[in-house]
Scaffold this motif. Structure first.
Motif, PDB file in Angstrom:
ATOM      1  N   CYS A 244       0.578  -1.209  -0.218  1.00 39.20           N
ATOM      2  CA  CYS A 244      -0.292  -0.154   0.053  1.00 39.20           C
ATOM      3  C   CYS A 244       1.117   1.352  -0.245  1.00 39.20           C
ATOM      4  CB  CYS A 244      -0.844  -0.029   1.152  1.00 39.20           C
ATOM      5  SG  CYS A 244      -2.439  -1.381   1.201  1.00 39.20           S
ATOM      6  N   GLN A 245       1.785   1.202   0.636  1.00 42.24           N
ATOM      7  CA  GLN A 245       2.849   2.405   0.674  1.00 42.24           C
ATOM      8  C   GLN A 245       3.732   2.972  -1.138  1.00 42.24           C
ATOM      9  OE1 GLN A 245       5.785   3.125   4.420  1.00 42.24           O
ATOM     10  NE2 GLN A 245       4.665   1.143   5.692  1.00 42.24           N
ATOM     11  N   VAL A 246       3.976   1.602  -0.865  1.00 39.21           N
ATOM     12  CA  VAL A 246       4.735   1.842  -2.811  1.00 39.21           C
ATOM     13  C   VAL A 246       3.730   2.619  -3.386  1.00 39.21           C
ATOM     14  CG1 VAL A 246       5.730   0.703  -4.823  1.00 39.21           C
ATOM     15  CG2 VAL A 246       6.397  -0.406  -2.585  1.00 39.21           C
ATOM     16  N   GLY A 247       2.775   1.995  -3.045  1.00 34.46           N
ATOM     17  CA  GLY A 247       1.147   2.400  -4.446  1.00 34.46           C
ATOM     18  C   GLY A 247       0.899   3.693  -4.192  1.00 34.46           C
ATOM     19  N   ILE A 248       0.346   4.435  -2.598  1.00 38.90           N
ATOM     20  CA  ILE A 248       1.118   5.734  -2.439  1.00 38.90           C
ATOM     21  C   ILE A 248       1.712   6.672  -3.068  1.00 38.90           C
ATOM     22  CG2 ILE A 248       0.732   7.181  -0.753  1.00 38.90           C
ATOM     23  CD1 ILE A 248      -1.691   6.298  -1.004  1.00 38.90           C
ATOM     24  N   ASP A 249       3.398   6.033  -2.675  1.00 41.76           N
ATOM     25  CA  ASP A 249       4.804   6.544  -3.533  1.00 41.76           C
ATOM     26  C   ASP A 249       4.431   7.039  -4.834  1.00 41.76           C
ATOM     27  OD1 ASP A 249       5.068   6.870  -0.973  1.00 41.76           O
ATOM     28  OD2 ASP A 249       6.629   5.009  -1.086  1.00 41.76           O
ATOM     29  N   LEU A 250       4.041   6.114  -5.573  1.00 36.45           N
ATOM     30  CA  LEU A 250       3.855   5.975  -6.916  1.00 36.45           C
ATOM     31  C   LEU A 250       2.954   6.974  -7.831  1.00 36.45           C
ATOM     32  CD1 LEU A 250       4.595   4.614  -9.758  1.00 36.45           C
ATOM     33  CD2 LEU A 250       3.037   3.222  -9.507  1.00 36.45           C
ATOM     34  N   LEU A 251       1.643   6.556  -6.324  1.00 37.22           N
ATOM     35  CA  LEU A 251       0.619   8.096  -7.050  1.00 37.22           C
ATOM     36  C   LEU A 251       0.893   9.441  -6.915  1.00 37.22           C
ATOM     37  CD1 LEU A 251      -2.587   8.787  -8.135  1.00 37.22           C
ATOM     38  CD2 LEU A 251      -2.734   8.424  -5.532  1.00 37.22           C
ATOM     39  N   GLY A 270       4.653  10.846   1.756  1.00 35.17           N
ATOM     40  CA  GLY A 270       5.600   9.786   1.686  1.00 35.17           C
ATOM     41  C   GLY A 270       5.584   9.302   3.069  1.00 35.17           C
ATOM     42  N   ASN A 271       6.141  10.036   4.080  1.00 31.56           N
ATOM     43  CA  ASN A 271       6.003   9.955   5.417  1.00 31.56           C
ATOM     44  C   ASN A 271       4.916   9.733   5.708  1.00 31.56           C
ATOM     45  OD1 ASN A 271       6.005  11.276   8.122  1.00 31.56           O
ATOM     46  ND2 ASN A 271       7.818  11.765   8.098  1.00 31.56           N
ATOM     47  N   LEU A 272       3.425  10.618   5.617  1.00 29.02           N
ATOM     48  CA  LEU A 272       2.247  10.379   5.966  1.00 29.02           C
ATOM     49  C   LEU A 272       1.404   8.892   5.710  1.00 29.02           C
ATOM     50  CD1 LEU A 272       0.369  14.200   5.199  1.00 29.02           C
ATOM     51  CD2 LEU A 272       0.849  12.846   7.303  1.00 29.02           C
TER      52      LEU A 272
END
Length: 529
Positions: A244-251, A270-272
């Protein structure tokens, strides 16, 4: 457990947790401004926003420190109250139900089970709340940058939160198994250590390591299984969190390239995102542990109405007036017949001596009369009331069972005799010591060592008799209660007990003083009945 948490300290702690979550999100948002200052090559703004961020971090750390201290104080208060509730429930328990478990198993409830409730339930409740508010504050912060980020967060969160419900069943099973295994380990080791003196005398101390190894293997196996399942749950949730974190970073990267959000937001989002999904993954793991602890809470019957208390509907026996009538009493142990159709009548004030070889049921008879054993057939009537129907407090106000090997607490002699009853006058206390020939004390505050090891068995028996004189019930059941005394002391102590014409005494003895024989109104040999 709800009534323990529904207090002002609980709600104050939650408010404090919310404040910490908000401060944590603010530190993440401030990264946007300091990062933008770097892209703008503005050193003045960089120092300004870094200083603001540092100040917020210091405030957060101080707040977190005092909140953790406040929370731990409250959690320990709850644990103390839980132990008190266990003791309160125990004080209302029936004699037979209490003895279904041994001391080691009860100790495990006070230590291991309460410890698991503290760690896996109470602490995890606050960790779950902390992570929930961290998720909410992080999601709100992400929405300030873009609703796309918020939408993606909701989708990923839904995926992440479905896993705990799937895994909670297996976690609950291993938690319950571990609790039972710990009870068994405590019970077995307590049993073998209590027999240290026997093993020492027979030069068999070498068996200790072998037995402890045998008992600990089962616990070790269950602990390994618990750790394996727990780690599997943790890693399963953690792996989805990383996805999920990687998905948010990509978006975030796509939105920054598309100039929907500033480049400075990359560090903040990224932090959030890390905070949000780590918190969500921890919520899953913590929630699983909370649910897994419910069987422990149910086992202890905390806040449960299904408690094995002696009910108030039992008959009352205000004061013994007439007689003890035993009618067709039959009792067997492991298909071995102890009594068959035993009939006796003992009038008030009588002094009964019960004799017979070992195994004929002398001690058993006293325990039946005192209500300690109830799985017999026939009737034991006191003033016409069946012992099984008499409220145990009323029964104990009329009968005292004095054991051959009395239990002494690792407390002062005075507390052992008075049993912490502060209202007892010193004159009565001194009289009880005199009647039982407790003349070996340097001080009333002399402390008895564990299991009475600093006293002889005879001295322990005299302290038990002094305890009886404080209570002074009209019926005394003496089970070899003077067997360890020398002849002269035994004669004096027994005569003091037998002299009271109103007191009903039933004494079990293998040997007795001939000079006191005349005081007994009946001498019953159970082998000849």
């Amino acid at each position: 457990m709800k009534r323990y948490l529904n207090k002002k300290y609980h709600w104050l702690n939650i408010v404090w947790i919310i404040i910490n979550a908000v401060l944590s999100s603010i530190t993440a948002i401030l990264l946007t401004y300091s990062t933008n200052a770097i892209f703008d090559r503005n050193i003045r703004n960089l120092f300004f926003w870094c200083s603001i961020n540092l100040a917020v971090w210091i405030l957060l750390l101080l707040s977190d420190y005092y909140q953790a201290f406040f929370q731990e104080k409250f959690v320990q208060k709850i644990c103390s109250e839980l132990r008190v509730e266990l003791a309160t429930n125990m004080s209302k328990d029936s004699y037979s139900h209490f003895h279904k478990l041994n001391t080691g198993q009860y100790i495990s409830q006070y230590t291991n089970d309460i410890g698991m409730i503290e760690k896996n339930y109470l602490n995890n409740i606050y960790l779950v709340l902390s992570n929930i508010f961290a998720v909410i504050s992080s999601a709100i912060a992400l929405s300030l940058y873009s609703y796309y980020l918020l939408a993606a967060t909701v989708v990923f969160a839904g995926i992440l939160m479905t896993l705990p419900n799937i895994l909670s069943k297996s976690m609950g099973k291993v938690t319950q198994t571990l609790s039972k295994s710990n009870e068994n380990l405590n019970s077995k080791i307590s049993n073998i250590l209590n027999g240290f003196d026997v093993l020492y005398s027979y030069n068999r101390l070498s068996v200790l390591p072998r037995l402890v190894n045998k008992y600990s293997k089962k616990y070790s196996k269950d602990k390994v299984e618990y750790t394996k399942v727990s780690k599997r749950v943790e890693n399963s949730i953690g792996s989805i969190s990383i996805f999920c974190q990687v998905g948010i970073d990509l978006l975030t990267g796509v939105l920054a390239i598309g100039k929907v959000i500033p480049f400075g937001a990359i560090s903040s989002t990224g932090n959030l995102a890390a905070t949000l999904f780590n918190s969500l993954s921890q919520i899953g793991s913590q929630y699983t542990q909370i649910k897994a602890t419910n069987p422990i809470i149910e086992k202890l019957k905390i806040n449960s109405d299904e408690k094995n208390f002696v009910t108030a509907s039992k008959a009352e026996l205000p004061n013994f007036k007439n007689s003890i009538q035993i009618e067709d009493l039959s009792y067997s142990v492991d298909n071995k017949e102890i009594f068959k159709n035993l009939n006796l009548k003992i009038s008030k004030g009588e002094k009964i001596l019960i004799t017979g070889n070992s195994g004929v049921g002398k001690s058993t008879l006293l325990k039946i009369i005192s209500g300690q054993i109830s799985n017999y057939t026939g009737k034991v009537l006191i003033d016409g009331l069946d012992v099984k129907d008499i409220d145990y407090k009323c029964l104990n106000q009329n009968i005292t069972y004095i054991d051959q090997k009395p239990y002494l607490f690792a407390e002062s002699i005075k507390n052992n005799v008075t049993l912490w009853e502060n209202s007892i006058k010193n004159q009565l206390f001194k009289k009880s010591l005199k009647l039982s020939s407790v003349d070996f004390l340097d001080s009333d505050d002399t402390v008895v060592e564990s299991d009475g090891s600093n006293l002889s068995v005879g001295q322990q028996q005299r302290i038990a008799l002094a305890r009886y004189y404080i209570k002074s019930t009209p019926i005394a059941l003496l089970d070899e209660g003077t067997s360890a005394l020398d002849y002269n002391t035994s004669s004096i102590v027994e005569r003091n007990l037998l002299d009271d014409k109103k007191r009903t005494v039933i004494e079990v003895a293998h040997k007795f003083n001939d000079e006191n024989k005349k005081y007994f109104t009946q001498i019953i040999n159970l082998e000849s009945i």
